[in-house]
Enzyme design. Structure first.
Site, PDB file in Angstrom:
ATOM      1  NE  ARG A  10      -3.512   2.427   2.602  1.00  0.00           N
ATOM      2  CZ  ARG A  10      -4.247   2.770   3.656  1.00  0.00           C
ATOM      3  NH1 ARG A  10      -4.307   1.961   4.718  1.00  0.00           N
ATOM      4  NH2 ARG A  10      -4.926   3.901   3.661  1.00  0.00           N
ATOM      5  CG  HIS A  11      -0.733   5.056  -1.168  1.00  0.00           C
ATOM      6  ND1 HIS A  11      -0.831   5.950  -0.127  1.00  0.00           N
ATOM      7  CD2 HIS A  11      -1.997   4.798  -1.552  1.00  0.00           C
ATOM      8  CE1 HIS A  11      -2.091   6.237   0.108  1.00  0.00           C
ATOM      9  NE2 HIS A  11      -2.830   5.535  -0.736  1.00  0.00           N
ATOM     10  NE  ARG A  67      -3.562   7.686  -3.203  1.00  0.00           N
ATOM     11  CZ  ARG A  67      -4.429   7.973  -4.169  1.00  0.00           C
ATOM     12  NH1 ARG A  67      -4.157   8.922  -5.042  1.00  0.00           N
ATOM     13  NH2 ARG A  67      -5.582   7.310  -4.255  1.00  0.00           N
ATOM     14  CD  GLU A 111      -8.390   2.630  -2.901  1.00  0.00           C
ATOM     15  OE1 GLU A 111      -8.793   1.525  -3.346  1.00  0.00           O
ATOM     16  OE2 GLU A 111      -7.896   2.759  -1.766  1.00  0.00           O
ATOM     17  CD1 TRP A 112     -14.853   1.753  -4.985  1.00  0.00           C
ATOM     18  CD2 TRP A 112     -14.272  -0.082  -3.851  1.00  0.00           C
ATOM     19  NE1 TRP A 112     -15.997   1.008  -4.805  1.00  0.00           N
ATOM     20  CE2 TRP A 112     -15.665  -0.130  -4.108  1.00  0.00           C
ATOM     21  CE3 TRP A 112     -13.684  -1.123  -3.146  1.00  0.00           C
ATOM     22  CZ2 TRP A 112     -16.472  -1.192  -3.680  1.00  0.00           C
ATOM     23  CZ3 TRP A 112     -14.485  -2.176  -2.719  1.00  0.00           C
ATOM     24  CH2 TRP A 112     -15.855  -2.211  -2.985  1.00  0.00           C
ATOM     25  CE1 TYR A 114     -13.040   4.208  -1.535  1.00  0.00           C
ATOM     26  CE2 TYR A 114     -11.359   5.842  -2.010  1.00  0.00           C
ATOM     27  CZ  TYR A 114     -11.728   4.624  -1.475  1.00  0.00           C
ATOM     28  OH  TYR A 114     -10.780   3.825  -0.897  1.00  0.00           O
ATOM     29  NE  ARG A 197      -9.110  -3.658   4.268  1.00  0.00           N
ATOM     30  CZ  ARG A 197      -9.967  -2.891   4.966  1.00  0.00           C
ATOM     31  NH1 ARG A 197     -10.029  -1.586   4.728  1.00  0.00           N
ATOM     32  NH2 ARG A 197     -10.745  -3.440   5.878  1.00  0.00           N
TER      33      ARG A 197
END
Length: 245
Positions: A10-11, A67, A111-112, A114, A197
């Site tokens: 993870r970043h 990131r 990433e998801w 959002y 995850r």
């Protein structure tokens, strides 16, 4: 016999990860402390006698977000070829052990998305949903994000990446002796909290609504592998040992 692994990273820490704001499409830089912690992780876990052995990496997947790319740079894997992005900061003073793996940027591990929940905390999301007449008992793994991605959409892309990893890099070497294997089969994935995850859950065949039974801290490293040298028995490796020749 060879049993390849997948290292998920993870970043490092950002200002938004510190206060729990959901960070998907926004490109928030690492904090100064986040930089130091990732550098410390690289020194501790990357090397010829460490958990992540650069010369054993067959391939590296990195999120398109800055990131995550900066986190990868700070791990100092000693990549020989130019990176597929313009470097985001100073290079390490000493290059790490040589690594022949190619680095690939993939949208499958961004990433998801959002959507309407970008940049706000879980508590704020629940308040917002209540005002909109939606269920306040929000769970991203079950409900997804209004204006963003559903669990089904996330599942589709992480499954695609898992299939690519297994077919291209790990099925050809698993269970073979070092002499038989055409290459080492370890893979590195550098990305984000929720998507990694989700990736780990799908690795072992769990659905996202099952919910995660594990966490991954900012800058943290996890390991996935297989039981019994068998590509059909994926597993989460709870504790990986350092390599000693």
């Amino acid at each position: 016999m060879t049993t390849p692994r997948v290292f998920i990273v993870r970043h490092g820490e950002t200002e938004w990860s510190l206060d729990g704001r959901h960070t998907g499409t926004s490109d928030i830089p690492l904090t100064a402390n986040g930089v130091k912690r990732v550098q410390a992780t690289g020194r501790a876990l990357v090397g010829d006698d460490r958990l992540i052995v650069p010369k054993q990496l067959a391939h590296i997947y990195v999120s398109p977000r800055t990131r995550a790319q900066r986190t990868f740079e700070l791990l100092n894997l000693g990549i020989k070829d130019p990176l597929p992005w313009k470097e985001h900061g100073d290079k390490p003073e000493c290059r790490g052990p040589d690594c022949d793996a190619r680095v690939e940027i993939t949208e499958d591990i961004r990433e998801w998305d959002y959507g309407d929940y970008e940049g706000i905390t879980s508590a704020q999301i629940r308040d917002q949903r209540e005002k909109q007449g939606l269920n306040r008992d929000w769970d991203i793994w079950r409900d997804g994000c209004v204006g963003g991605e559903s669990p089904e959409q996330v599942t589709e892309r992480v499954d695609r990446l898992i299939k690519d990893i297994r077919e291209r890099w790990q099925a050809p070497v698993i269970g073979k002796s070092k002499g038989e294997a055409a290459h080492h089969g370890d893979v590195l994935v550098v990305a984000h909290g929720h998507i990694l995850r989700a990736f780990a859950m799908r690795w072992v065949g769990k659905t996202l609504p099952d919910g995660p039974a594990f966490l991954l801290e900012a800058g943290g490293v996890g390991t996935l592998s297989y039981e019994h040298h068998n590509i059909n028995e994926p597993a989460i490796l709870l504790g990986g040992a350092f390599v000693v020749s």
